[in-house]
Structure formats: C-alpha cells, structure tokens
Design a protein around this motif. Structure first.
Motif, PDB file in Angstrom:
ATOM      1  N   THR A 158       0.867  -1.176   0.000  1.00 57.96           N
ATOM      2  CA  THR A 158       0.000   0.000   0.000  1.00 57.96           C
ATOM      3  C   THR A 158       0.906   1.229   0.000  1.00 57.96           C
ATOM      4  N   PRO A 159       0.457   2.390  -0.420  1.00 57.30           N
ATOM      5  CA  PRO A 159      -0.905   2.747  -0.807  1.00 57.30           C
ATOM      6  C   PRO A 159      -1.204   2.562  -2.296  1.00 57.30           C
ATOM      7  N   LYS A 161      -2.488   1.326  -5.717  1.00 59.04           N
ATOM      8  CA  LYS A 161      -3.602   0.435  -6.032  1.00 59.04           C
ATOM      9  C   LYS A 161      -3.893   0.519  -7.520  1.00 59.04           C
ATOM     10  N   HIS A 191      -6.133  -8.472   0.904  1.00 61.63           N
ATOM     11  CA  HIS A 191      -5.983  -7.840  -0.402  1.00 61.63           C
ATOM     12  C   HIS A 191      -6.626  -8.695  -1.488  1.00 61.63           C
ATOM     13  N   ASP A 245      -6.232  -4.925  -5.574  1.00 61.14           N
ATOM     14  CA  ASP A 245      -5.212  -4.308  -4.714  1.00 61.14           C
ATOM     15  C   ASP A 245      -3.804  -4.657  -5.176  1.00 61.14           C
TER      16      ASP A 245
END
Ligand SMILES: Nc1nc2c(ncn2[C@@H]2O[C@H](COP(=O)(O)OP(=O)(O)OP(=O)(O)O)[C@@H](O)[C@H]2O)c(=O)[nH]1
Length: 362
Positions: A158-159, A161, A191, A245
């Motif tokens: 993350t972050p 995407k 995810h 994700d």
C-alpha cells in the motif's frame, strides 16, 4: 497442495480443459521482439471465475520458527558442526581465524562477505578483550546480523492500487510456486489479488497458474499465445478496472546470458509502465538458494537489466548454502523480501534477519 506446481507433467491437458474460460483470442503481434514496443492489441482478457475450491490441507502445522529451523537444517548441520569444533574452547589465535574463514566460505558466504565478517569478529574480540574460543559464537552472530540486517525490508503493498509486482528469475527457481504462495499471503492480509500468466513460453506454467487461481479464488489473466508484455498490459488494465489491490505478473524463466530474453523482460517492464506510469512497484527476482554463489551473479545481472527492488530466496531447505544471503548482502544488497524453506504454502515468509541467524546457529 503445492504438488500442483511441481514440474511432473502428469496429464496436464485435462487440467487445461477444466479451465475453459481462461484462454483468450491469440494476440496479434509476433513473438517477442526486443525493440519495437508492442502494438498493444488488447486481446480482451477473460476473467477467471472466482471459484472457491476446497483447499487440501497438509501436515500438522508447525510454527514458522520450527519450520524455519527445519528448513535451514542442512546449512545449520554443516555450519553448526564445523563451528562447534571451533567454538569448543581453547585460545583465539590465527589458526582459529583461518578455520573460521574456511567454514564461512563452505557455507557459500563468498570471499567478500567472509572477509568482512572476519574483520568484524576480530574487532569485537579485541574491543571486548575476548580470549576464549567459546566466546566467538556470539561475536560471529552479531557480525552476521550487522551484515544481513539491511536486507530485511518487508514488502509493503500500500498505498498503490493496484500494487504491481513483477516476478523474474531463471528457469525452475520457484517463480510460479512462489507466486501462488504470495497470492495466498496477500489474500490473507485482506488484499484482492490478480495474477498475470506472463510465462508465455511454457504452456504448462500458464495452465498451472490458471488452475491454481481457480482453486484458490484468485483471478488470473492468461492468453493462449501472444507476448508476455501484452499479457502484462492487459492484466494491469484489468486490475485497474476491477479495483484489485495487488497484481502479480509471472514471467518465463530465463538465463541472464540469453540476451534476447533479457530484452524481452525489459520490454515487459516498459509496457507495464505504459499501462501504469507509477509501476511496476516491485520488481522481484526469485532465486534458488541451491545455486550458491551463482545466485549472486543472477542478482547482479537481473538488477542491471531491470532494477530489482526485492528478492525471494527459495529452497533454503534443500541446501547447505544458506550463507549465500551474506554474499548477497555484501555484493549486491537487494532487499530479501521473502524466503522459502519448503514446498507448502506456509513455507514462504517475510525475511527476518535475526530469526534467520538464530535458526542457523541454535
Ligand atoms: N523444497 C523446496 N522446493 C521448492 C521451493 N520453492 C519452489 N520449489 C519447487 O521448485 C520447483 C520449481 O518451481 P516452479 O515454481 O515451477 O519454478 P519456476 O521458476 O516457475 O520455473 P519455470 O517456469 O520453468 O521458470 C517445483 O517443484 C517447486 O515445488 C522451496 O522453497 N523449497
């Protein structure tokens, strides 16, 4: 359950049939070419159904520490046995340092890392005024930790995407198997994962991924033919459209000496960047620990070609060459994201330097 990924080509054709929806129309561009960027024909990717199939369970669960210890048993047996002789007692003298050097080289730490470790150990010995060989073990553990600790940099998805993870490696290093394990790992963290079957050279590899995806409820983008770059491009776009994700792009195994194939994988990376200018967010090399010092050459070659951001070190369970991690730390310190100590899904975990050293020595 990871039997599925093993190479034994047990009538794989039936499995292909069991994954009917995967195959998409043939991509229109020619076989991989180094230079021209692919005409991205966007051969409509076909989503895999999100089927959940019962997961065969393997042997009773051992803790990761136990599994790590069991996995590193070969290296520990060889390293530990040799070191036990050294650390048994007696004076710290030049003969002892010579023997220590031999032991470290035998564990495939390589000349540079061994030299660094010996110097570090000597410094500790003189700083603390150590006299007895039995005190050397702690000094060596500390020196090793100092050397390999910088490689411990867990992968954070993350972050971004989708987080685009591209996987490379020589044939049989454990790429496809590791991708399966990673997909589960990320899923367990909540995810949503999509796999791109970018190994367009080995049909069985694509089928393995497709069927594995079906069994585990992981979406797979695959094409019957076409080039890896086109598969990756479509998969990144599909991941964006579906709000995934994490997307993991598999690629065919290749040797760094196969220059046209190295050009091809560079193209995969460039095309991923076209689909998402921020990606790929991780370019991960999978290396087989059994290859010992050759693993370092692989890291250098793939890093030069692709700019690696992480490593997966597999098959530590099958080798006494676990010291190669020290060689990597010294010669091309690319973060070791995960280590594999067996074939089951739980045998791939983030690399933790201290746990690794404890499992090697204790
Ligand atoms: N013992 C052990 N075997 C492993 C590990 N990781 C992978 N393997 C085995 O290594 C073999 C090769 O793995 P694959 O995932 O097919 O390798 P690959 O890199 O995708 O191979 P190509 O597609 O030919 O490039 C399989 O039999 C795996 O089960 C590990 O950590 N320990």
């Amino acid at each position: 359950m990871f039997d599925f990924f093993r190479k034994k080509p047990k009538t794989e054709t039936t499995e292909t049939e069991s994954a009917p929806v995967t195959e998409t129309p043939v991509a229109q561009e020619p076989a991989p070419q180094p230079e021209p960027e692919p005409a991205i024909a966007t051969p409509a990717p076909v989503p895999m159904p999100m089927q959940e199939v019962a997961q065969p369970q393997e042997k009773p669960k051992l803790s990761w520490t136990d599994r790590l210890k069991a996995g590193l048993a070969k290296t520990r047996d060889s390293l530990g046995k040799n070191l036990a002789g050294l650390f048994g007692g007696g004076q710290i003298d030049e003969d002892l340092y010579d023997e220590l050097e031999t032991v470290l080289l035998t564990a495939d730490m390589g000349v540079e890392a061994t030299t660094t470790l010996l110097k570090n150990v000597r410094d500790r010995v003189s700083l603390r005024g150590l006299k007895d060989a039995s005190e050397l073990k702690l000094a060596l553990k500390e020196a090793l930790l100092e050397l390999i600790q910088p490689l411990e940099q867990p992968l954070v998805v993350t972050p971004q995407k989708p987080f685009i993870l591209m996987v490379a490696g020589v044939n049989g290093a454990g790429k496809t198997t590791s991708i399966g394990k990673l997909a589960k790992y990320f899923q367990e963290q909540g995810h949503n994962v999509l796999l791109a079957a970018g190994d367009t050279f080995r049909a069985a590899a694509r089928e393995q991924l497709v069927v594995w995806g079906q069994r585990n409820g992981v979406q797979v983008i695959a094409q019957e033919s076409g080039d890896a770059a086109a598969v990756a491009f479509d998969a990144v776009n599909a991941a964006k459209a579906r709000g995934c994700d994490v997307i993991i792009v598999d690629t065919a195994g290749r040797l760094p000496t196969q220059l046209h194939l190295m050009e091809e994988i560079k193209k995969v990376k460039r095309v991923v960047q076209k689909a998402d200018p921020t990606g790929p967010h991780e370019v991960m090399l999978v290396i087989d620990a059994n290859t010992g010092q050759n693993a370092v050459s692989q890291v250098k070659a793939f890093d030069d070609a692709l700019g690696l951001t992480g490593l997966v070190l597999t098959k530590l369970d099958g080798t006494a060459k676990g010291g190669v991690i020290a060689a990597i730390a010294k010669q091309r310190p690319v973060p070791v994201r995960f280590i594999g100590v067996g074939e089951t899904i739980d045998d791939l975990r983030p690399f933790v330097a201290k746990d690794y050293i404890d499992a090697l020595f204790d």
